[in-house]
Design a protein around this motif. Structure first.
Motif, short mmCIF file in Angstrom:
data_model
loop_
_atom_site.label_atom_id
_atom_site.label_comp_id
_atom_site.label_asym_id
_atom_site.label_seq_id
_atom_site.Cartn_x
_atom_site.Cartn_y
_atom_site.Cartn_z
N THR A 37 0.84 -1.20 0.00
CA THR A 37 0.00 0.00 0.00
C THR A 37 0.87 1.25 0.00
N SER A 38 1.93 1.23 0.80
CA SER A 38 2.84 2.37 0.88
C SER A 38 3.54 2.63 -0.45
N LEU A 39 4.08 1.58 -1.06
CA LEU A 39 4.77 1.76 -2.34
C LEU A 39 3.82 2.20 -3.45
N ALA A 40 2.63 1.66 -3.46
CA ALA A 40 1.65 2.07 -4.47
C ALA A 40 1.29 3.54 -4.27
N PHE A 41 1.15 3.95 -3.04
CA PHE A 41 0.82 5.34 -2.70
C PHE A 41 1.92 6.29 -3.19
N VAL A 42 3.17 5.93 -2.92
CA VAL A 42 4.30 6.77 -3.31
C VAL A 42 4.44 6.81 -4.84
N THR A 43 4.10 5.73 -5.51
CA THR A 43 4.24 5.65 -6.96
C THR A 43 3.50 6.77 -7.68
N VAL A 44 2.34 7.15 -7.21
CA VAL A 44 1.53 8.14 -7.92
C VAL A 44 1.76 9.58 -7.47
N LEU A 45 2.61 9.81 -6.49
CA LEU A 45 2.75 11.17 -5.96
C LEU A 45 3.21 12.20 -7.00
N VAL A 46 4.24 11.90 -7.73
CA VAL A 46 4.78 12.86 -8.68
C VAL A 46 3.79 13.09 -9.83
N VAL A 47 3.19 12.01 -10.32
CA VAL A 47 2.20 12.13 -11.39
C VAL A 47 1.02 12.97 -10.90
N ASN A 48 0.54 12.69 -9.72
CA ASN A 48 -0.62 13.41 -9.18
C ASN A 48 -0.32 14.89 -9.01
N PHE A 49 0.82 15.20 -8.40
CA PHE A 49 1.18 16.61 -8.19
C PHE A 49 1.32 17.34 -9.53
N GLY A 50 2.08 16.76 -10.43
CA GLY A 50 2.33 17.40 -11.71
C GLY A 50 1.06 17.65 -12.51
N LEU A 51 0.20 16.66 -12.60
CA LEU A 51 -1.03 16.82 -13.37
C LEU A 51 -2.00 17.78 -12.69
N ASN A 52 -2.10 17.73 -11.38
CA ASN A 52 -2.99 18.67 -10.69
C ASN A 52 -2.48 20.09 -10.80
#
Length: 148
Positions: A46-61
Motif C-alpha cells: 500500500t505504501s509503495l503504491a501510494f508513493v508511486t503516484v505522488l509525482v504524477v498526481n502533483f504534476g497533473l494537478n
C-alpha cells in the motif's frame, strides 16, 4: 445553494476527476501487482503504491487541473504535508477495513474516495490557490472574463 456548489461543478472538478481516475488506476494496479502477484506485505505494498503516484498526481494537478502559476516548490511543500495526512489515512483505512473483512481493493477504494474529497478542497483553496486569490480571499484562480 448553487453558489455553494459552483466550485465543485467546474471544469476543474472534471479535470480533477480525470486525473484522479488515472492515478487511482496506477495506484490500485501497483497495489495488486505488489500484494496480489508478488505477495508483498499489504502495508508495504500500500505504501509503495501510494508513493508511486505522488509525482504524477502533483504534476497533473498543478499543470492540468488547477493550472497553477505558483512556484512549484512552495506548492510542493504544502502538497507533502497533505501527502503525510493522506498516507496515514490510507494505510489506516486499508489495513483497518481489511482487518474487518473487506477485500483490500474495496478498502483501497473507500480510502481513495474519502481522500479525494479532502484533496480537492485542499488543492483548490490551499495548495494551488492563486496568489491574487489568497490576497482577495477568493477561492481558486480568478474566473475568466466572459464577454457578452
Amino acid at each position: 445553494m448553487w453558489t455553494t456548489l459552483r466550485p465543485f461543478l467546474s471544469a476543474d472538478t472534471t479535470r480533477f476527476l480525470l486525473v484522479g481516475g488515472l492515478c487511482y488506476a496506477i495506484d490500485v494496479g501497483t497495489l495488486v501487482l505488489l500484494h496480489g502477484v508478488l505477495n508483498m506485505q499489504l502495508a508495504a505494498a500500500t505504501s509503495l503504491a501510494f508513493v508511486t503516484v505522488l509525482v504524477v498526481n502533483f504534476g497533473l494537478n498543478r499543470s492540468f487541473v488547477f493550472r497553477s502559476g505558483n512556484l512549484a516548490g512552495q506548492a510542493f511543500v504544502k502538497y507533502l504535508a497533505l501527502v503525510a495526512l493522506n498516507y496515514c489515512a490510507t494505510v489506516a483505512t486499508v489495513t483497518g477495513l481489511t482487518a474487518l473483512g473487506l477485500a483490500y481493493v474495496v478498502a483501497k477504494t473507500v480510502s481513495t474516495v474519502a481522500n479525494a474529497v479532502a484533496n480537492y478542497c485542499a488543492f483548490r483553496w490551499w495548495i494551488f490557490r492563486a496568489p491574487a486569490a489568497q490576497e482577495s480571499d477568493a477561492p481558486g484562480r480568478p474566473e475568466p472574463v466572459r464577454e457578452s
